[in-house]
Write a protein that holds these residues in place. Structure first.
Motif, short mmCIF file in Angstrom:
data_model
loop_
_atom_site.label_atom_id
_atom_site.label_comp_id
_atom_site.label_asym_id
_atom_site.label_seq_id
_atom_site.Cartn_x
_atom_site.Cartn_y
_atom_site.Cartn_z
N PHE A 131 89.82 52.78 14.46
CA PHE A 131 88.36 52.56 15.13
C PHE A 131 87.33 53.81 14.86
CE2 PHE A 131 90.75 48.95 16.87
CZ PHE A 131 89.64 47.86 16.38
N ASP A 132 88.04 54.95 14.43
CA ASP A 132 87.29 56.14 14.23
C ASP A 132 86.04 56.02 13.76
OD1 ASP A 132 89.71 57.35 15.36
OD2 ASP A 132 90.29 58.21 13.67
N HIS A 133 85.85 55.30 12.95
CA HIS A 133 84.16 55.16 12.25
C HIS A 133 83.39 54.77 13.11
CE1 HIS A 133 86.21 51.78 11.29
NE2 HIS A 133 85.11 51.05 11.08
N LEU A 134 83.76 53.86 14.29
CA LEU A 134 82.86 53.19 14.95
C LEU A 134 82.74 54.29 16.03
CD1 LEU A 134 84.71 49.64 15.35
CD2 LEU A 134 82.46 50.18 14.34
N ARG A 135 83.87 54.93 16.41
CA ARG A 135 83.52 56.21 17.53
C ARG A 135 82.52 57.04 16.95
NH1 ARG A 135 88.97 56.57 17.96
NH2 ARG A 135 89.41 54.42 19.29
N TYR A 136 82.71 57.58 15.71
CA TYR A 136 81.67 58.29 15.33
C TYR A 136 80.36 57.91 15.28
CZ TYR A 136 79.13 60.42 11.32
OH TYR A 136 78.21 60.95 10.43
N ALA A 137 80.17 56.72 14.81
CA ALA A 137 78.89 56.00 15.17
C ALA A 137 78.08 56.27 16.50
CB ALA A 137 78.89 54.74 14.58
N THR A 138 79.28 56.03 17.41
CA THR A 138 78.64 55.68 18.94
C THR A 138 78.45 57.37 19.13
OG1 THR A 138 80.81 56.02 19.54
CG2 THR A 138 80.10 53.81 19.36
N GLU A 139 78.92 58.54 18.62
CA GLU A 139 78.52 59.63 19.02
C GLU A 139 77.19 60.10 18.46
OE1 GLU A 139 82.01 61.67 17.38
OE2 GLU A 139 83.16 60.81 19.03
N GLU A 140 76.89 59.57 17.18
CA GLU A 140 75.53 59.81 16.67
C GLU A 140 74.47 59.23 16.94
OE1 GLU A 140 75.35 62.21 14.41
OE2 GLU A 140 77.60 62.80 14.59
N ASP A 147 79.63 39.90 19.29
CA ASP A 147 80.60 38.80 18.95
C ASP A 147 82.04 39.43 18.42
OD1 ASP A 147 81.20 35.89 18.45
OD2 ASP A 147 81.76 36.60 16.60
N ARG A 148 82.17 40.31 17.46
CA ARG A 148 83.36 40.74 17.21
C ARG A 148 83.51 42.13 17.67
NH1 ARG A 148 85.26 39.47 12.21
NH2 ARG A 148 84.82 37.38 11.40
N VAL A 149 83.72 42.23 18.99
CA VAL A 149 83.58 43.47 19.81
C VAL A 149 85.17 43.97 19.84
CG1 VAL A 149 81.59 42.50 20.98
CG2 VAL A 149 84.13 42.34 22.07
N THR A 150 85.03 45.29 20.52
CA THR A 150 86.24 45.91 20.76
C THR A 150 86.07 46.87 21.91
OG1 THR A 150 88.02 47.63 20.03
CG2 THR A 150 85.76 47.59 19.04
N GLU A 151 87.03 47.11 22.83
CA GLU A 151 86.95 47.74 23.86
C GLU A 151 87.34 49.17 23.35
OE1 GLU A 151 85.94 46.99 26.89
OE2 GLU A 151 86.12 44.67 26.60
N LEU A 157 77.94 46.10 24.58
CA LEU A 157 78.84 44.81 24.06
C LEU A 157 77.96 43.60 24.43
CD1 LEU A 157 80.98 46.38 23.49
CD2 LEU A 157 82.34 45.48 25.08
N VAL A 158 77.70 42.55 23.40
CA VAL A 158 77.30 41.44 23.50
C VAL A 158 78.37 40.26 22.89
CG1 VAL A 158 75.25 39.95 22.91
CG2 VAL A 158 74.89 42.40 23.56
N GLU A 159 78.66 39.51 24.14
CA GLU A 159 79.28 38.37 23.50
C GLU A 159 79.01 37.12 24.12
OE1 GLU A 159 83.86 39.82 24.44
OE2 GLU A 159 82.62 41.13 25.72
N ALA A 160 79.55 36.01 23.45
CA ALA A 160 79.37 34.68 23.72
C ALA A 160 80.21 34.33 25.03
CB ALA A 160 79.57 33.71 22.73
N LYS A 161 80.30 33.24 25.75
CA LYS A 161 81.09 33.04 26.84
C LYS A 161 82.04 32.20 26.17
CE LYS A 161 77.64 32.93 30.44
NZ LYS A 161 78.14 34.34 31.51
N ASP A 162 82.96 32.83 25.42
CA ASP A 162 84.22 32.31 24.68
C ASP A 162 85.32 31.72 25.60
OD1 ASP A 162 83.26 33.00 22.02
OD2 ASP A 162 83.66 35.13 22.79
N TYR A 163 85.70 32.31 26.71
CA TYR A 163 86.49 32.02 27.55
C TYR A 163 86.15 30.84 28.44
CZ TYR A 163 89.63 32.06 31.61
OH TYR A 163 90.72 31.85 32.64
N GLY A 189 93.98 38.92 15.62
CA GLY A 189 93.62 40.04 15.92
C GLY A 189 92.26 40.51 16.60
N LEU A 190 91.23 39.31 16.56
CA LEU A 190 90.06 39.40 17.08
C LEU A 190 89.96 38.90 18.48
CD1 LEU A 190 88.25 37.77 14.14
CD2 LEU A 190 88.28 40.27 14.77
N VAL A 191 89.33 39.96 19.22
CA VAL A 191 88.97 39.49 20.71
C VAL A 191 88.41 38.36 21.16
CG1 VAL A 191 87.97 40.45 22.77
CG2 VAL A 191 88.98 42.06 21.24
#
Lengths: 331, 331
Positions: A131-140, A147-151, A157-163, A189-191
């Motif tokens: 997830f380094d590239h995502l981390r880099y993006a959040t720094e910039e 939907d396809r989120v990660t912690e 984060l924006v998600e549906a009420k999947d549970y 693999g997807l949350v």
DNA sequence: CTGAAAGCGCTTACAG
DNA sequence: CTGAAAGCGCTTACAG
């Protein structure tokens, strides 16, 4: 060559400073001057070059969108929702699709972060392990994951009420009297897939039923894998009488497959899907499913991103994301 | 603040000119110098600011896309095709949706033409009656019109084989023995709908059958209008035994409606659609339909636009657009 | 092979 | 209320 501020200034014997200010409705400019300038701008069909303005102000009025796929029903509807709110707020949308590849995702983030956009909306690829590239993006810049989120990264984060939705869908099968309920799961693999599976498992437990690992088959959201999965389930438990599928595409395929095997839906096997996509109304029997809100998810994601970019804009009300069951023929 | 060319120049005691040249692989720069510069650029994670470069070179490496809707199966698939070839050639995609409104279309063209993009791809709105804004766009930059085209402006055109496909679909009904074939038409104002209707009419005439105007009902591509249309047709001609629908959504709705009226498909009324969209395989009976190629249409449109922007790139082969009939259960 | 300078189209602190 | 000047990050003809 398009008209520039310079052309207008020259034609009117004014400075570009004044023209720029007039066009931006600066309070200190004489109303008459403003009028003359605007009239001429109109006549010359002047359009400001946003790229040039952005260079000075460090604002591009563009937001970047990175999705696994543009053409699925879910994502295309999300995109439509995003586009509408972005446009209403004066932002343009730059779209990229990763085809579930981490490399593509990285490539697009690099390209967009380099001064093209003011913020980023991303639905993470299935292939993304690092997830380094995502981390880099959040720094910039501001980043929202939907939907396809990660912690793993610090983003909005924006998600549906999947549970909740999955819990309701499964509970419906239980209330209907199903005793042997399977789950056709999404990509492990997807949350989002995990949450749907958790909802299914919790519903069983909440009603005093046991979770049988062998009644959960990973279909990877892939309808091609459904026939094999159904056969596997029936081999394991011939008393299979209910299926909660992680999405409608898989659920519909399950209906088709069961019919092929001469099993009656819903009499012998009841089925509930997730999504309420167009095919759910077309299949026979029609599909009982959990309503998804792709357009609202897109709108909320866009609003959250834009509010993070311009903290000034705050007075929008978040659209309500429910997880209601739509009862139809299949369960 | 992201790294700029200036940071690299300063760190290395070089001029920005040299750094810029090295990064662009200018032949006159010493290989060693290039290496040092690139290595540092890499380490500082330097990404060129395309907007700034574009200001000088008058290239944005962005193309604009204006469609009536992002989320229909057809357009989302076209967009996916466009995005892939644009990205492969180093271009970004800016997306706008008009919701079939001429005003929105005009607004977006104005916004995009003002220096944001190097070219434009447009599928014209149903609501567009005046074509001045499209004409204006073609004067400013390369424009390709796809699917929803018009002959009113001088642009590059990319279309499906609407006439041929409809001719084939209708002919199939005729060969099957249908004697009273109706047409559920698309929006009358659109060339693409007209072409499908012409294909239908020509097929009838080619087989010595008469075209009955009352057997052609405008459904406006809108499935909501189908039940009424079917009833109208049956009232006019109770012997109705075949329907060629202008798209799959309408065709599927027609199947559902006929079943509701206890008419057997295909035994009493045979149906052919246009599109081969996912629902065509789900409905019962499955839909016989003309295969559409949204992804190829998108790819061709993008290639043509980019070849027009960079006349250097010419060696791509146009993807073949066919209009083959896919025979399934409904006819 | 490298650099100084001008300029793309805009904005904005500073001055008057 | 208006203008001259500097600068955003880059490219490129001109010079050396």
């Amino acid at each position: 060559m398009p008209t520039t501020i310079k052309d207008i200034a020259k034609a009117l014997g004014l400075s570009t400073s004044t023209v720029s200010r007039a066009l931006n409705d600066h309070p200190q400019i004489n109303d008459e001057t403003k009028n003359t300038i605007r009239t001429l701008a109109e006549r010359l069909n002047y359009k400001p070059n946003q790229a040039a303005a952005g260079l000075r102000t460090h604002k591009t009025y563009c937001i970047g969108l990175i999705v696994p796929s543009i053409s699925t029903h879910f994502f295309s509807t999300v995109i439509s929702g995003i586009q509408q709110v972005a446009s209403a707020r004066g932002y343009q949308l730059l779209i990229c699709q990763t085809k579930e590849s981490e490399d593509e995702e990285k490539k697009y983030i690099d390209a967009l972060v380099s001064g093209r956009v003011d913020g980023l909306m991303i639905s993470v690829s299935r292939g993304t392990k690092n997830f380094d590239h995502l981390r880099y993006a959040t720094e910039e810049m501001p980043v929202v994951l939907f939907d396809r989120v990660t912690e793993e990264v610090d983003a909005i984060l924006v998600e549906a009420k999947d549970y909740e939705g999955s819990h309701k869908g499964t509970t419906h099968l239980i209330k209907r009297g199903c005793k042997n309920i399977a789950h056709l799961a999404g990509s492990k693999g997807l949350v989002v897939a995990q949450n749907r599976q958790k909802g299914y498992e919790a519903a069983l437990k909440d009603h005093g039923m046991k979770v049988d690992e062998r009644m959960i088959v990973d279909c990877d959201w892939d309808k091609e894998k459904v026939p094999e999965a159904i056969k596997l389930l029936l081999r394991h438990n011939p008393n299979l009488d209910g299926i909660f599928a992680a999405n409608d595409e898989v659920a519909v395929q399950a209906i088709l497959e069961l019919k092929k095997l001469k099993l009656k839906v819903p009499e012998q096997v009841a089925i509930v899907g997730f999504g309420n996509y167009p095919i759910s109304e077309i299949v026979e029997p029609t599909l009982t499913t959990v309503k998804h809100h792709p357009r609202r998810i897109g709108a909320n994601a866009a609003h959250k991103l834009l509010s993070s970019i311009d903290p000034g804009y705050t007075n929008w009300k978040e659209e309500y994301i429910t997880s209601d069951l739509i009862k139809r023929g299949s369960a």
